[in-house]
Design an enzyme around this catalytic site. Structure first.
Site, PDB file in Angstrom:
ATOM      1  N   HIS A 197     -13.525 -16.369 -26.240  1.00 36.29           N
ATOM      2  CA  HIS A 197     -14.879 -17.022 -25.672  1.00 36.29           C
ATOM      3  C   HIS A 197     -16.423 -16.093 -24.848  1.00 36.29           C
ATOM      4  O   HIS A 197     -17.006 -17.110 -24.609  1.00 36.29           O
ATOM      5  CB  HIS A 197     -14.794 -18.325 -24.249  1.00 36.29           C
ATOM      6  CG  HIS A 197     -13.514 -19.165 -24.926  1.00 36.29           C
ATOM      7  ND1 HIS A 197     -13.754 -20.302 -25.464  1.00 36.29           N
ATOM      8  CD2 HIS A 197     -12.326 -19.268 -25.454  1.00 36.29           C
ATOM      9  CE1 HIS A 197     -13.128 -21.135 -26.119  1.00 36.29           C
ATOM     10  NE2 HIS A 197     -11.736 -19.966 -25.686  1.00 36.29           N
ATOM     11  N   THR A 215      -4.840   2.219   2.592  1.00 38.46           N
ATOM     12  CA  THR A 215      -6.128   1.387   1.839  1.00 38.46           C
ATOM     13  C   THR A 215      -6.764   0.580   2.781  1.00 38.46           C
ATOM     14  O   THR A 215      -5.794  -0.021   3.714  1.00 38.46           O
ATOM     15  CB  THR A 215      -4.797   1.414   0.930  1.00 38.46           C
ATOM     16  OG1 THR A 215      -3.965   1.701   0.325  1.00 38.46           O
ATOM     17  CG2 THR A 215      -6.292   0.257  -0.097  1.00 38.46           C
ATOM     18  N   GLU A 219      -7.381   6.862 -14.766  1.00 37.22           N
ATOM     19  CA  GLU A 219      -6.352   7.655 -14.297  1.00 37.22           C
ATOM     20  C   GLU A 219      -5.955   8.834 -14.607  1.00 37.22           C
ATOM     21  O   GLU A 219      -6.050  10.598 -14.594  1.00 37.22           O
ATOM     22  CB  GLU A 219      -5.759   7.459 -13.073  1.00 37.22           C
ATOM     23  CG  GLU A 219      -6.370   5.724 -12.158  1.00 37.22           C
ATOM     24  CD  GLU A 219      -6.192   5.469 -10.909  1.00 37.22           C
ATOM     25  OE1 GLU A 219      -5.493   5.852 -10.045  1.00 37.22           O
ATOM     26  OE2 GLU A 219      -5.683   4.507 -11.398  1.00 37.22           O
ATOM     27  N   SER A 279      -0.032   4.580   0.000  1.00 41.33           N
ATOM     28  CA  SER A 279       0.180   5.776   1.738  1.00 41.33           C
ATOM     29  C   SER A 279       0.031   4.829   2.549  1.00 41.33           C
ATOM     30  O   SER A 279       0.102   5.517   3.505  1.00 41.33           O
ATOM     31  CB  SER A 279      -1.791   6.065   0.871  1.00 41.33           C
ATOM     32  OG  SER A 279      -2.865   4.574   1.517  1.00 41.33           O
ATOM     33  N   SER A 308       1.291  -0.957  -0.173  1.00 38.94           N
ATOM     34  CA  SER A 308      -0.495   0.172   0.020  1.00 38.94           C
ATOM     35  C   SER A 308       0.501   1.270   0.367  1.00 38.94           C
ATOM     36  O   SER A 308       1.805   1.785   0.930  1.00 38.94           O
ATOM     37  CB  SER A 308      -0.648   0.474   1.340  1.00 38.94           C
ATOM     38  OG  SER A 308      -1.419   1.773   1.607  1.00 38.94           O
ATOM     39  N   ARG A 349      -0.259   5.262  -8.736  1.00 40.17           N
ATOM     40  CA  ARG A 349       0.102   4.610 -10.351  1.00 40.17           C
ATOM     41  C   ARG A 349       1.536   5.475 -10.917  1.00 40.17           C
ATOM     42  O   ARG A 349       1.997   4.448 -11.352  1.00 40.17           O
ATOM     43  CB  ARG A 349      -1.105   4.900 -11.392  1.00 40.17           C
ATOM     44  CG  ARG A 349      -0.945   6.513 -10.818  1.00 40.17           C
ATOM     45  CD  ARG A 349      -2.354   6.371 -11.844  1.00 40.17           C
ATOM     46  NE  ARG A 349      -2.879   8.298 -12.086  1.00 40.17           N
ATOM     47  CZ  ARG A 349      -3.177   8.657 -11.010  1.00 40.17           C
ATOM     48  NH1 ARG A 349      -3.344   8.731 -10.256  1.00 40.17           N
ATOM     49  NH2 ARG A 349      -3.557  10.300 -11.952  1.00 40.17           N
ATOM     50  N   LYS A 359     -13.432   7.684  -1.180  1.00 41.47           N
ATOM     51  CA  LYS A 359     -13.086   7.387   0.030  1.00 41.47           C
ATOM     52  C   LYS A 359     -13.804   7.777   1.220  1.00 41.47           C
ATOM     53  O   LYS A 359     -14.089   8.055   1.937  1.00 41.47           O
ATOM     54  CB  LYS A 359     -11.865   7.466  -0.393  1.00 41.47           C
ATOM     55  CG  LYS A 359     -11.054   6.199  -0.949  1.00 41.47           C
ATOM     56  CD  LYS A 359      -9.583   7.207  -0.770  1.00 41.47           C
ATOM     57  CE  LYS A 359      -8.602   6.129  -1.209  1.00 41.47           C
ATOM     58  NZ  LYS A 359      -7.454   6.257  -1.680  1.00 41.47           N
TER      59      LYS A 359
END
Length: 361
Positions: A260, A111, A244, A108, A106, A158, A356
């Site tokens: 498929h 999370t 993003e 930060s 994580s 990211r 959040k």
């Protein structure tokens, strides 16, 4: 078809004005991030005696903190015999126990899904390591004597891919599951430093593949298709970055599975003129199975008959890691220039922050 109303991509001042959060440098500096991450991994106090003979491996994380785990999983596909899963959830599969190696990632450190899964791992007495800048995860690690690789702060998760990827790879080297991975990392760094010159902001639209593909995607919904091995997680990365950074809808799928089910959705009678609003990016790799290459060629022709553009993007590099990362570097630049074309700041993800906040109310 080339959109001619895109002079913004040939104006460096306009490009920079559209990027107050300096996402460009975050993307450009991926190889430097990776070099710094080697030093972080070297100081990570872990050894084989801390994680003896795991029967399975689970990396827990979300978003940008999890994609590094996906890339490691793909890289290790033919190098280790221990099952490796990436879990994006609040809880862990029932098979996780005291013989499971769990890596909590994580950026930060806050999370909520990852923290909950980390607590689940501790309750099951799993062998745990962590990667983070700090936050609540550091508190948990300090309390439970969990070795944590400490990452530099100040990035969007990211944009910290190099910092989540490289320590994880070198972690497996340090605990004895693989060998000599550092030379692959260093060769990838060198390759990325050369390749990025093709995508720099000074390179004009007509000679910049990232700008050209961003221009093709503008005003369209993108579907990114990868193969079942190293380009599977890369397709997910492309999708995430287009969404993003570019604030542009995108989806990802993988061959041969998409043949498929999703293939049937490419129905020209139903799509009609909407097909012109769809664009497909096929990520191709020299390691693709011959049958996968054949499927891609057939599906490409079928989609084009529906009226949608298909763009092939080929990996470049001598090793699987180089090939994965050159594709990612290209896609990151594409997403950046798409943000410029869309007139949006590539850095903030306000809707995620709103979600959040709503979850805490």
């Amino acid at each position: 078809m080339m959109n001619t109303e895109v002079s913004v991509l040939d104006d460096v001042e306009q490009i920079r004005a559209a990027d107050p959060g300096n996402m460009y440098n975050r993307i450009f500096d991926l190889p430097e991030h990776m070099a710094d991450a080697i030093k972080i991994a070297e100081t990570w106090k872990v050894s084989a005696t801390d994680f003896p003979d795991p029967k399975n491996i689970v990396l827990i994380g979300m978003g940008g903190s999890a994609i590094g785990g996906d890339l490691v999983r793909a890289y290790l596909r033919e190098k280790i015999v221990v099952p490796f899963s990436v879990i994006r959830d609040y809880s862990l599969p029932e098979y996780v126990d005291d013989e499971t190696l769990v890596i909590a990632s994580s950026y930060s450190g806050n999370t909520e899904e990852t923290l909950a899964a980390l607590n689940d791992a501790l309750e099951r007495k799993a062998m745990v390591a962590a990667i983070s800048t700090g936050g609540l995860m550091k508190d948990v690690c300090d309390l439970n004597d969990i070795p944590m690789a400490v990452l530099p702060e100040g990035l969007q998760p990211r944009a910290a891919l190099g910092f989540s990827l490289v320590p994880t790879l070198l972690f497996f080297d340090k605990i004895g599951l693989i060998k000599d991975v550092r030379k692959d990392v260093e060769s990838a760094i060198a390759k990325l430093q050369v390749r990025r010159e093709k995508f720099i902001e000074d390179a004009p639209l007509l000679s910049n593949p990232a700008k050209s593909l961003a221009n093709a995607i503008k005003d369209k919904i993108a579907s990114v298709y990868g193969g079942p091995t190293i380009t599977d997680p890369v397709a997910q990365r492309w999708k995430g970055q287009i969404c993003e950074n570019g604030k542009n809808m995108a989806f990802a799928n993988v061959f041969p599975e998409c043949n498929h089910n999703e293939l049937v959705g490419w129905n020209p009678k139903v799509l009609g003129e909407q097909a012109e609003k769809l664009i497909v990016v096929m990520l191709r790799d020299e390691g693709d199975h011959p049958k996968i290459r054949k499927r891609m060629n057939i599906v490409k022709a079928f989609i084009e008959k529906c009226g949608s553009e298909v763009h092939d993007v080929h990996s470049v590099g001598e090793t699987p890691l180089e090939r994965m990362l050159t594709l990612i570097q290209f896609g990151d630049f594409v997403s950046y220039y798409l943000a410029v074309l869309n007139g949006v700041d590539p850095t903030p993800v306000n809707v995620i922050e709103q979600l959040k906040k709503s979850l805490t109310e």
